[in-house]
Design an enzyme around this catalytic site. Structure first.
Site, PDB file in Angstrom:
ATOM      1  N   CYS A 204      -1.965  14.959   7.379  1.00  0.00           N
ATOM      2  CA  CYS A 204      -1.302  15.596   8.516  1.00  0.00           C
ATOM      3  C   CYS A 204      -2.378  16.222   9.387  1.00  0.00           C
ATOM      4  O   CYS A 204      -3.528  16.338   8.999  1.00  0.00           O
ATOM      5  CB  CYS A 204      -0.372  16.692   8.001  1.00  0.00           C
ATOM      6  SG  CYS A 204       0.728  16.128   6.705  1.00  0.00           S
TER       7      CYS A 204
ATOM      8  N   ARG B 292      -3.314  11.263  12.402  1.00  0.00           N
ATOM      9  CA  ARG B 292      -3.195  11.728  11.011  1.00  0.00           C
ATOM     10  C   ARG B 292      -1.768  11.640  10.496  1.00  0.00           C
ATOM     11  O   ARG B 292      -1.509  11.902   9.316  1.00  0.00           O
ATOM     12  CB  ARG B 292      -3.671  13.181  10.897  1.00  0.00           C
ATOM     13  CG  ARG B 292      -5.152  13.362  11.090  1.00  0.00           C
ATOM     14  CD  ARG B 292      -5.544  14.813  11.084  1.00  0.00           C
ATOM     15  NE  ARG B 292      -6.982  14.925  11.005  1.00  0.00           N
ATOM     16  CZ  ARG B 292      -7.658  14.924   9.861  1.00  0.00           C
ATOM     17  NH1 ARG B 292      -6.998  14.832   8.736  1.00  0.00           N
ATOM     18  NH2 ARG B 292      -8.961  15.001   9.842  1.00  0.00           N
TER      19      ARG B 292
ATOM     20  N   TRP C 210       2.555  13.506   8.088  1.00  0.00           N
ATOM     21  CA  TRP C 210       2.751  12.244   7.383  1.00  0.00           C
ATOM     22  C   TRP C 210       3.340  12.656   6.032  1.00  0.00           C
ATOM     23  O   TRP C 210       2.679  13.343   5.256  1.00  0.00           O
ATOM     24  CB  TRP C 210       1.439  11.498   7.203  1.00  0.00           C
ATOM     25  CG  TRP C 210       1.613  10.170   6.544  1.00  0.00           C
ATOM     26  CD1 TRP C 210       2.052   9.006   7.122  1.00  0.00           C
ATOM     27  CD2 TRP C 210       1.402   9.851   5.168  1.00  0.00           C
ATOM     28  NE1 TRP C 210       2.102   7.999   6.207  1.00  0.00           N
ATOM     29  CE2 TRP C 210       1.718   8.488   4.987  1.00  0.00           C
ATOM     30  CE3 TRP C 210       0.977  10.588   4.073  1.00  0.00           C
ATOM     31  CZ2 TRP C 210       1.612   7.847   3.760  1.00  0.00           C
ATOM     32  CZ3 TRP C 210       0.860   9.964   2.843  1.00  0.00           C
ATOM     33  CH2 TRP C 210       1.182   8.604   2.691  1.00  0.00           C
TER      34      TRP C 210
ATOM     35  N   ASN D 135      -1.968  20.647   5.415  1.00  0.00           N
ATOM     36  CA  ASN D 135      -2.334  19.235   5.229  1.00  0.00           C
ATOM     37  C   ASN D 135      -2.839  19.121   3.805  1.00  0.00           C
ATOM     38  O   ASN D 135      -3.778  19.809   3.413  1.00  0.00           O
ATOM     39  CB  ASN D 135      -3.423  18.825   6.214  1.00  0.00           C
ATOM     40  CG  ASN D 135      -3.949  17.414   5.898  1.00  0.00           C
ATOM     41  OD1 ASN D 135      -3.212  16.585   5.366  1.00  0.00           O
ATOM     42  ND2 ASN D 135      -5.216  17.167   6.171  1.00  0.00           N
ATOM     43  N   GLY D 136      -2.212  18.260   3.020  1.00  0.00           N
ATOM     44  CA  GLY D 136      -2.678  18.067   1.643  1.00  0.00           C
ATOM     45  C   GLY D 136      -1.489  17.965   0.701  1.00  0.00           C
ATOM     46  O   GLY D 136      -0.358  17.762   1.120  1.00  0.00           O
TER      47      GLY D 136
ATOM     48  N   GLU E  19      -8.457  -9.313   4.822  1.00  0.00           N
ATOM     49  CA  GLU E  19      -8.278  -8.467   6.009  1.00  0.00           C
ATOM     50  C   GLU E  19      -7.168  -9.028   6.894  1.00  0.00           C
ATOM     51  O   GLU E  19      -6.336  -8.290   7.424  1.00  0.00           O
ATOM     52  CB  GLU E  19      -9.595  -8.362   6.763  1.00  0.00           C
ATOM     53  CG  GLU E  19      -9.513  -7.787   8.160  1.00  0.00           C
ATOM     54  CD  GLU E  19      -8.972  -6.364   8.223  1.00  0.00           C
ATOM     55  OE1 GLU E  19      -8.773  -5.733   7.162  1.00  0.00           O
ATOM     56  OE2 GLU E  19      -8.701  -5.894   9.351  1.00  0.00           O
TER      57      GLU E  19
ATOM     58  N   LYS F 297      -3.879  -6.938   8.054  1.00  0.00           N
ATOM     59  CA  LYS F 297      -3.510  -6.776   9.472  1.00  0.00           C
ATOM     60  C   LYS F 297      -2.077  -7.217   9.718  1.00  0.00           C
ATOM     61  O   LYS F 297      -1.285  -6.520  10.335  1.00  0.00           O
ATOM     62  CB  LYS F 297      -4.467  -7.590  10.355  1.00  0.00           C
ATOM     63  CG  LYS F 297      -5.831  -6.997  10.543  1.00  0.00           C
ATOM     64  CD  LYS F 297      -5.869  -5.916  11.579  1.00  0.00           C
ATOM     65  CE  LYS F 297      -6.120  -4.526  11.156  1.00  0.00           C
ATOM     66  NZ  LYS F 297      -6.766  -4.124   9.997  1.00  0.00           N
TER      67      LYS F 297
ATOM     68  N   GLU G 122       0.581  -4.935   7.875  1.00  0.00           N
ATOM     69  CA  GLU G 122       0.653  -3.511   8.238  1.00  0.00           C
ATOM     70  C   GLU G 122       1.196  -3.309   9.646  1.00  0.00           C
ATOM     71  O   GLU G 122       1.692  -2.230   9.958  1.00  0.00           O
ATOM     72  CB  GLU G 122      -0.696  -2.822   8.087  1.00  0.00           C
ATOM     73  CG  GLU G 122      -1.737  -3.170   9.106  1.00  0.00           C
ATOM     74  CD  GLU G 122      -2.978  -2.282   8.985  1.00  0.00           C
ATOM     75  OE1 GLU G 122      -2.855  -1.106   8.577  1.00  0.00           O
ATOM     76  OE2 GLU G 122      -4.081  -2.758   9.274  1.00  0.00           O
TER      77      GLU G 122
ATOM     78  N   HIS H  92      -4.256 -21.259  -9.571  1.00  0.00           N
ATOM     79  CA  HIS H  92      -4.083 -20.516 -10.841  1.00  0.00           C
ATOM     80  C   HIS H  92      -2.843 -19.631 -10.811  1.00  0.00           C
ATOM     81  O   HIS H  92      -2.810 -18.573 -11.423  1.00  0.00           O
ATOM     82  CB  HIS H  92      -5.337 -19.671 -11.102  1.00  0.00           C
ATOM     83  CG  HIS H  92      -6.572 -20.490 -11.258  1.00  0.00           C
ATOM     84  ND1 HIS H  92      -6.817 -21.302 -12.344  1.00  0.00           N
ATOM     85  CD2 HIS H  92      -7.604 -20.682 -10.405  1.00  0.00           C
ATOM     86  CE1 HIS H  92      -7.969 -21.925 -12.186  1.00  0.00           C
ATOM     87  NE2 HIS H  92      -8.478 -21.575 -11.021  1.00  0.00           N
TER      88      HIS H  92
END
Ligand code: AGP
Length: 607
Positions: free
Chosen positions: A2, A27, A74, A98-99, A479, A483, A486, A502
């Protein structure tokens, strides 16, 4: 993760804090809120969702007062509702946090047994309830906070104000960053220097365990044992400049388009253009005596490190251990005394990466940070940094920072090879020349963005999308999958092309799209064989390669996109761009919130 801000100001602080919170939205943006003291009385306004919602609430119900705290969230504990939004308040006190308070359940039970009535599902509320109880017991605000901090386990950055105390604010830091901004007869508190930039560039970064008592004219810092300490006042480079989208629809689009320019900036910092050789800043270590190199990071930054593993091992003949920071920080990896650990982070505030860095330092490692934010916690904690010069990256999905990380790592690998005499001057010049061509090659690719937009549309009805690559292109497959998932929320996975048979090949059917990253390098034929294996089972294949012709290369594929032909050494940087654009345009078609995707934040400052 946050963002928090606090102001002991000389004018109404609510609009100033709203501006500061906008700089902290990276954040988290699940909910937001502000509390001020109006004639000494605590007043709050909070709203779920983006900051614009809070702005709307304040427009209809403004807050007065020149003392205040603000927060953009968040969610870690409790749904992103107004009731769970910060600031949290109890009798006589309000807190932004925040935490994560790891022992909050135990403390909540204790406080409820003492008669406290809780209003929220959050861990943060135990902080404000405990301080309120301490105040009710007759403690001063400072002693009430001091007593409360001793009871908390976990990570926190706190901003605290008190009813009737117009000229008092207390901050505390353990595991999450917090900075004090020094104004003219004003004082500020913020998660980072960017939030404080509009108010001041005179900043004190609190150390781990510090707490601080602020008035408009004084700053008293104490360590975790309560002893007074001095911390330096720095003049930060953070600017009040707030990135804007220019003529792009999204920050992500802008930042993808900026890559030729910012990769060029980064190369300019690490390449002697005349000599066509790498030139690094003075570093407090040499690669010649190293037996192993450790790399740790999260997410996209981790994939940059994974690509670098191939560079260091193939060009510098230096074995590399790499792991995601959330695993590495608890793995108790044995590290050779005097070895080198490299951490990679765009924000420089990722909690897992910061913790992994601290483990490496405790093990006696030299530490090198590859960061995009030079005033960040990771940058400050490393022995040395090699910045990426990507400029502010606002889009949650990392793009230009990623290709700049790759650029720095490629230069570092070449420097290592030179230190270890595993490369001739001629070979170095050849690979440096290949790097110097990358900005123009990316610019050439960007001119064919519409081809990728057309292909991206054909991904949007897929049940799954697999990204395949071999060797140094495998990290780019990972990656590309990250992308896509997300920002478009389409399920995607990256696999080493040779691994598909496999097990994962069982996923293949006509509704699966397979993106194959296959430059004509030493593993091209093997990758094409893997491609044929999935084509034979009905998958629709998108081939990213550097030569498209009729003789079997690309025939039978669903779509192809040509990437400029280059030295295999630089392919990871080049092939990052088409996978970024496929993800971006698929997300545009899906109508998702591209710059601030659901559930995500730009910097994950909690574990
Ligand atoms: C990248 O697109 C993601 N948003 C995420 O994986 C990010 O790379 C990761 O959280 C690491 O962030 P950092 O580089 O700021 O440490």
């Amino acid at each position: 993760m946050c963002g928090i801000v606090g102001i002991l100001g000389s004018q109404p602080v609510a609009p100033l804090m709203l501006d500061a919170l906008r700089r902290l939205e990276y954040r988290g943006y699940d909910s937001a809120g502000i509390a001020t003291l109006e004639d000494g009385e605590l007043m709050r306004q909070r709203a779920p969702g983006k900051l614009n919602n809070l702005q709307g609430v304040l427009a209809s119900r403004p807050l007065a007062g020149t003392t205040g705290i603000g927060h953009t969230r968040w969610a870690t504990h409790g749904a992103p509702t107004e009731n769970n939004a910060h600031p949290h308040a109890a009798k006589g006190v309000a807190v932004v946090h925040n935490g994560i308070i790891e022992n909050f359940r135990e403390l909540r039970e204790e406080l409820e047994q003492a008669g406290c009535d809780f209003e929220t599902e959050t861990d943060t509320e135990v902080i404000v309830q405990m301080i309120s109880c301490e105040l009710a017991d007759g403690k001063s605000p400072v002693d009430a906070v001091k007593a409360t901090l001793k009871r908390l386990d976990g990570a926190f950055a706190l901003g605290i104000i008190f009813s009737g105390e117009q000229d008092l604010m207390i901050g505390a830091r353990r595991g999450s960053p917090l900075a004090v901004g020094h104004g003219e007869a004003e004082m500020f508190l913020g998660s980072d220097a960017v939030a404080l930039a509009p108010f001041t560039n005179k900043v004190t970064f609190l150390d781990e365990g510090d707490w601080v008592v602020l008035t408009r004219k004084s700053v008293h810092i104490f360590d975790e044992n309560g002893a007074p300490v001095k911390r330096p006042v720095r003049f930060t480079k953070a600017t009040a400049y707030m990135a804007d989208k220019g003529n792009h629809r999204h920050f992500m689009a802008k930042e993808i388009a900026e890559q030729p320019e910012v990769i060029g900036h980064t190369l300019g910092e690490y390449i002697d253009m005349g000599e066509k050789r790498v030139k690094l800043p003075d570093l407090p270590f040499n690669f010649a005596g190293l037996s192993r190199l450790t790399i740790t990071a999260c997410g996209t930054a981790y994939y940059a490190g994974l690509a670098a593993k191939y560079w260091f091992e193939q060009v510098a003949r230096l074995p590399v251990d790499i792991d995601i920071a959330s695993e590495f920080r608890y793995r108790e990896a044995p590290l050779a005394e005097g070895g080198l650990s490299v951490v990679i982070s765009q924000s420089g505030e990722t909690a897992d990466t910061l913790a992994a860095l601290r483990y490496c330092a405790e093990q006696g490692q030299h530490t090198l940070g590859i960061v995009n934010v030079q005033d960040s916690s990771i940058a400050r904690d490393c022995d040395a940094i090699m910045p990426t010069y990507a400029g502010p990256e606002i889009g949650v999905a990392s793009t230009k920072a990623f290709t700049c990380q790759l650029t720095v790592l490629a230069c570092l690998a070449l420097a290592a090879a030179r230190d270890r005499n595993t490369i001739t001057a001629e070979r170095e010049r050849e690979l440096v020349s290949a790097l110097l061509k990358v900005p123009r090659q990316i610019a050439d690719m960007l001119r064919h963005e519409d081809d990728l937009k057309r292909i991206a549309k054909k991904l949007t009805d897929a049940t799954d999308v697999l990204f395949l690559g071999r060797g140094i292109n495998y990290p780019i497959a990972l990656e590309g999958a990250l992308k896509l998932k997300e920002i478009s929320y389409i399920h995607a996975e990256g696999y080493a092309a040779g691994e598909l048979k496999h097990g994962p090949i069982a996923l293949i059917d006509k509704d699966v799209r397979v993106i194959v990253i296959a430059p004509h390098d030493a593993l091209y034929e093997k990758t094409v064989s893997n491609m044929e294996e999935v084509a034979a089972r009905g998958a629709k294949i998108v081939l990213l390669t550097d030569e498209i012709n009729g003789n079997g290369n690309g025939s039978g594929t669903f779509e192809q996109f040509r990437v400029p032909k280059a030295n295999a050494f630089v392919n990871p940087i080049l092939y990052a761009v088409p996978v970024q654009l496929l993800a971006y345009h698929a997300a545009v078609f899906m109508g998702t919130d591209i710059d601030q995707p659901r559930n995500l934040a730009k910097s994950v400052t909690v574990e």
